[in-house]
Write an enzyme that holds these catalytic residues in place. Structure first.
Site, short mmCIF file in Angstrom:
data_model
loop_
_atom_site.label_atom_id
_atom_site.label_comp_id
_atom_site.label_asym_id
_atom_site.label_seq_id
_atom_site.Cartn_x
_atom_site.Cartn_y
_atom_site.Cartn_z
N SER A 128 60.01 5.91 43.13
CA SER A 128 59.69 6.03 44.55
C SER A 128 60.89 5.72 45.45
O SER A 128 61.87 6.45 45.43
CB SER A 128 58.48 5.15 44.87
OG SER A 128 57.88 5.56 46.07
N ASP B 262 73.74 12.29 46.37
CA ASP B 262 73.94 13.58 47.03
C ASP B 262 74.98 13.52 48.14
O ASP B 262 75.55 14.53 48.51
CB ASP B 262 72.62 14.10 47.61
CG ASP B 262 71.72 14.73 46.55
OD1 ASP B 262 72.09 14.72 45.35
OD2 ASP B 262 70.65 15.24 46.92
N LYS C 56 58.57 9.46 40.70
CA LYS C 56 57.48 9.27 41.67
C LYS C 56 58.00 9.68 43.03
O LYS C 56 58.74 8.95 43.68
CB LYS C 56 57.03 7.80 41.68
CG LYS C 56 56.12 7.39 42.83
CD LYS C 56 54.75 8.01 42.74
CE LYS C 56 53.79 7.40 43.75
NZ LYS C 56 53.88 7.96 45.09
#
Length: 135
Positions: A25, A36, A50
């Protein structure tokens, strides 16, 4: 709050983020965002996966309804749900990883960590040559 170190701004220091099947999560969102944006390399094993955002609604009869209302994506658009994040530097042995990353206190019966085994050079290479930041 600002901090720096003798070599310049702290933002110039390559980060290694430990991930494994217990990373889920919000930790996956943070890891995906840092990777990224070419700020960190992921080390360890694949994350849990998740990436759904759920809302709970109370019903008039006293029951409840849980509904998926959105999903997390990394800044480059990678889906987290059900897939997880693959590490940039996989480490198959948790014991070796904890020792190599200097986390021996979590495994007190192990010998002293070998500082040469920490993959900082590999992480720097990944961030310098294999990463294209989000525009």
């Amino acid at each position: 709050f600002r901090t720096s170190y003798a070599g310049g701004q702290l933002s110039e220091v390559p980060l290694l983020l430990w991930t494994d099947g217990l990373s889920a999560s919000a930790s996956e969102v943070l890891a995906g965002g840092l990777r990224d944006n070419c700020r960190a390399a992921l080390v360890g094993a694949k994350t849990f996966g998740k990436g759904k955002i759920q809302a709970v609604f109370g019903l008039s009869n006293g029951g409840g309804l849980t509904m998926t209302v959105a999903q997390y994506l990394t800044p480059k658009g990678s889906v987290i749900q059900g897939k997880g994040l693959q590490p940039d530097i996989p480490i198959s042995s948790i014991t070796n990883a904890y020792v190599g990353l200097g986390l021996r206190s979590l495994l007190p019966s192990l010998a002293s960590p070998d500082l040469e085994s920490i993959p900082f050079q590999q992480a720097q290479e990944i961030l310098r040559t294999q990463c294209t930041p989000v525009q």
